[in-house]
Enzyme design. Structure first.
Site, PDB file in Angstrom:
ATOM      1  N   GLU A 119      -7.523   9.387  21.373  1.00  0.00           N
ATOM      2  CA  GLU A 119      -8.883   9.056  20.935  1.00  0.00           C
ATOM      3  C   GLU A 119      -9.494   8.068  21.919  1.00  0.00           C
ATOM      4  OE1 GLU A 119      -8.729   7.743  16.853  1.00  0.00           O
ATOM      5  OE2 GLU A 119      -7.704   9.545  16.216  1.00  0.00           O
ATOM      6  N   ARG A 177      -3.454  10.040  10.893  1.00  0.00           N
ATOM      7  CA  ARG A 177      -3.408   9.615  12.290  1.00  0.00           C
ATOM      8  C   ARG A 177      -3.126  10.872  13.112  1.00  0.00           C
ATOM      9  NH1 ARG A 177      -5.638   5.584  10.989  1.00  0.00           N
ATOM     10  NH2 ARG A 177      -4.853   3.451  11.070  1.00  0.00           N
ATOM     11  N   HIS A 237     -13.190   9.779  14.209  1.00  0.00           N
ATOM     12  CA  HIS A 237     -12.415   8.794  13.445  1.00  0.00           C
ATOM     13  C   HIS A 237     -13.357   7.915  12.597  1.00  0.00           C
ATOM     14  CE1 HIS A 237      -8.375   6.445  13.424  1.00  0.00           C
ATOM     15  NE2 HIS A 237      -9.032   6.248  12.289  1.00  0.00           N
TER      16      HIS A 237
HETATM   17  P1  NAP Z   1      -0.625   4.654   0.979  1.00  0.00           P
HETATM   18  O1  NAP Z   1      -1.257   4.286  -0.318  1.00  0.00           O
HETATM   19  O2  NAP Z   1       0.543   3.893   1.475  1.00  0.00           O
HETATM   20  O3  NAP Z   1      -0.270   6.222   0.889  1.00  0.00           O
HETATM   21  C1  NAP Z   1       0.556   6.861   1.805  1.00  0.00           C
HETATM   22  C2  NAP Z   1       1.353   7.912   1.078  1.00  0.00           C
HETATM   23  O4  NAP Z   1       2.192   8.584   2.025  1.00  0.00           O
HETATM   24  C3  NAP Z   1       2.271   7.339   0.015  1.00  0.00           C
HETATM   25  O5  NAP Z   1       2.032   8.025  -1.183  1.00  0.00           O
HETATM   26  C4  NAP Z   1       3.686   7.629   0.509  1.00  0.00           C
HETATM   27  O6  NAP Z   1       4.502   7.957  -0.600  1.00  0.00           O
HETATM   28  C5  NAP Z   1       3.470   8.812   1.421  1.00  0.00           C
HETATM   29  N1  NAP Z   1       4.496   8.899   2.487  1.00  0.00           N
HETATM   30  C6  NAP Z   1       4.900   7.908   3.328  1.00  0.00           C
HETATM   31  N2  NAP Z   1       5.855   8.368   4.152  1.00  0.00           N
HETATM   32  C7  NAP Z   1       6.054   9.671   3.812  1.00  0.00           C
HETATM   33  C8  NAP Z   1       6.917  10.679   4.286  1.00  0.00           C
HETATM   34  N3  NAP Z   1       7.795  10.429   5.271  1.00  0.00           N
HETATM   35  N4  NAP Z   1       6.850  11.906   3.723  1.00  0.00           N
HETATM   36  C9  NAP Z   1       5.979  12.159   2.714  1.00  0.00           C
HETATM   37  N5  NAP Z   1       5.131  11.223   2.213  1.00  0.00           N
HETATM   38  C10 NAP Z   1       5.178   9.999   2.762  1.00  0.00           C
HETATM   39  O7  NAP Z   1      -1.691   4.587   2.158  1.00  0.00           O
HETATM   40  P2  NAP Z   1      -3.276   4.880   2.095  1.00  0.00           P
HETATM   41  O8  NAP Z   1      -4.015   3.624   1.847  1.00  0.00           O
HETATM   42  O9  NAP Z   1      -3.513   6.050   1.222  1.00  0.00           O
HETATM   43  O10 NAP Z   1      -3.510   5.272   3.646  1.00  0.00           O
HETATM   44  C11 NAP Z   1      -2.796   6.350   4.210  1.00  0.00           C
HETATM   45  C12 NAP Z   1      -3.042   6.441   5.707  1.00  0.00           C
HETATM   46  O11 NAP Z   1      -4.340   6.959   5.935  1.00  0.00           O
HETATM   47  C13 NAP Z   1      -3.035   5.121   6.465  1.00  0.00           C
HETATM   48  O12 NAP Z   1      -1.715   4.714   6.790  1.00  0.00           O
HETATM   49  C14 NAP Z   1      -3.859   5.426   7.690  1.00  0.00           C
HETATM   50  O13 NAP Z   1      -3.036   5.840   8.763  1.00  0.00           O
HETATM   51  C15 NAP Z   1      -4.725   6.592   7.262  1.00  0.00           C
HETATM   52  N6  NAP Z   1      -6.155   6.208   7.221  1.00  0.00           N
HETATM   53  C16 NAP Z   1      -7.026   6.839   8.061  1.00  0.00           C
HETATM   54  C17 NAP Z   1      -8.362   6.517   8.030  1.00  0.00           C
HETATM   55  C18 NAP Z   1      -9.343   7.202   8.941  1.00  0.00           C
HETATM   56  O14 NAP Z   1     -10.283   6.546   9.385  1.00  0.00           O
HETATM   57  N7  NAP Z   1      -9.195   8.481   9.209  1.00  0.00           N
HETATM   58  C19 NAP Z   1      -8.836   5.511   7.159  1.00  0.00           C
HETATM   59  C20 NAP Z   1      -7.927   4.896   6.320  1.00  0.00           C
HETATM   60  C21 NAP Z   1      -6.578   5.240   6.365  1.00  0.00           C
HETATM   61  P3  NAP Z   1       6.088   7.712  -0.586  1.00  0.00           P
HETATM   62  O15 NAP Z   1       6.286   6.293  -0.145  1.00  0.00           O
HETATM   63  O16 NAP Z   1       6.495   8.015  -1.980  1.00  0.00           O
HETATM   64  O17 NAP Z   1       6.623   8.708   0.393  1.00  0.00           O
END
Ligand code: NAP
Length: 323
Positions: free
Chosen positions: A264, A235, A283
């Site tokens: 955005e 994000r 995006h």
């Molecule tokens: P996910 O499986 O929940 O992965 C997020 C990772 O971030 C987890 O491994 C978590 O591990 C880590 N994390 C959370 N808080 C943290 C912190 N304070 N410091 C360090 N690491 C932290 O989520 P996902 O499905 O991979 O998606 C991730 C994000 O990508 C979404 O939330 C969304 O905002 C973004 N996204 C963007 C697009 C786009 O169109 N560009 C598309 C899809 C998703 P821990 O809990 O162990 O810290």
């Protein structure tokens, strides 16, 4: 018995809308007409949509509302605690978008390293008059070190591409260890400072939370190698954009590949647009026909399941169901 009523505040594929209409009444609204959107929510049992900030004041009168279904994995546009207090279930669409989003991340890595967009534009402008020299060289991706901040579902799919496809070394920073990624891809968990200092590519894939807002600012950028490339498909606000612009201007880092921005659509006067060392995408993380369709269908199923009490997965605030 009265049929339930739901608000669709984004256009849905026709087959997904038809599937919803088989079960509930669907009211389509344009969320830009805020008054109409709020009025529709006030008279609905559920809502489905994406990319619109839903603040507590907007659902003050929505006393019947039982579920919000966001067509996204990220849910930073909601105040989850407030929804939970109101007994409203929030559902999202993890997993179905993981691979397409990881592809976008890799497209940004390759495009930034090999200057694909810049040089393709250069060719189209008629500048290719002789065989190219160093001025058109990029840097290698294969064999380099990739640092993933937030190695979860999408970060894991990026790590797989990097380790197995490009023989890269993978570092990551999470609050908890990701044992699967360590075992399968040799990923090594290190503190953020170490990741920044050692990585050739720093890739952000954390959710946007109070802790991750501005996780990359001026100080962190200074800790990166001058040859490093920053990739952000998480994000926009996870990066201090003003600090990034300064760092790119002053050669603090080499380049950036960005799918997300503080504001955005990216404003026309953003300095990022004039920088050759920036690849900027609108995006498009999950934006393929197949994946967007799967997300919409998944979100529709989530909403119906939440409304009839049968949903067991994809629930952000499980506490609501357990009460
Ligand atoms: P996910 O499986 O929940 O992965 C997020 C990772 O971030 C987890 O491994 C978590 O591990 C880590 N994390 C959370 N808080 C943290 C912190 N304070 N410091 C360090 N690491 C932290 O989520 P996902 O499905 O991979 O998606 C991730 C994000 O990508 C979404 O939330 C969304 O905002 C973004 N996204 C963007 C697009 C786009 O169109 N560009 C598309 C899809 C998703 P821990 O809990 O162990 O810290």
């Amino acid at each position: 018995m009265n049929r339930k009523k739901i608000v669709a505040y984004k256009p849905l594929p026709s087959d997904v809308e038809a599937y919803l209409r088989d079960h509930v009444d669907v009211i389509n609204v344009d969320p830009k007409d805020k008054a109409a959107f709020i009025a529709a929510l006030n008279d609905a049992d559920g809502a489905i949509g994406a990319s619109v900030k839903i603040s507590p004041d907007m659902i003050e009168g929505a006393t019947r509302l039982k579920a919000f279904s966001t067509v996204s994995v990220g849910y930073d546009q909601f105040d989850v605690d407030d929804l939970t207090r109101r007994g409203i279930i929030l559902t999202h669409t993890p997993d179905v978008l993981t691979e397409s989003t990881a592809d976008t991340v890799f497209a940004l890595i390759l495009a930034s390293a090999r200057r694909v967009v810049e040089l393709a534009e250069w060719v189209k402008e008629g500048n290719w008059k002789a065989s190219i020299g160093e001025a058109c060289f990029g840097v290698d991706v294969q064999g380099k070190t990739l640092g993933i901040v937030g190695l979860g579902r999408i970060g894991g799919a990026v790590a797989r591409r990097a380790a197995l496809g490009f023989r890269m070394n993978v570092l990551y920073t999470n609050r908890h260890a990701n044992e699967e990624a360590e075992k399968q891809y040799g990923a090594r968990r290190v503190p953020l400072d170490e990741l920044l200092a050692q990585s050739d590519f720093v890739c952000l894939q954390v959710p946007l939370t109070p802790e991750t807002r501005g996780i990359i600012g001026a100080e962190e950028l200074k800790k990166m190698k001058p040859s490093a490339i920053l990739i952000n498909a998480s994000r926009g606000p996870t990066v201090d954009e003003a600090a990034l612009i300064e760092a790119l201007r002053n050669g603090v880092i080499r380049a950036a590949g960005l799918d997300v921005f503080e504001h955005e659509p990216l404003p026309a006067d953003s300095p990022l647009l004039a920088m050759k060392n920036v690849v900027a995408l609108p995006h498009i993380g999950s934006a393929t026909y197949e994946t967007r369709h799967a997300m919409n269908r998944n979100a529709a199923e989530n909403l119906l399941g939440a409304l009839d009490g049968t949903l067991t997965q994809n629930i952000v605030n499980r506490e609501v169901r357990m009460r």
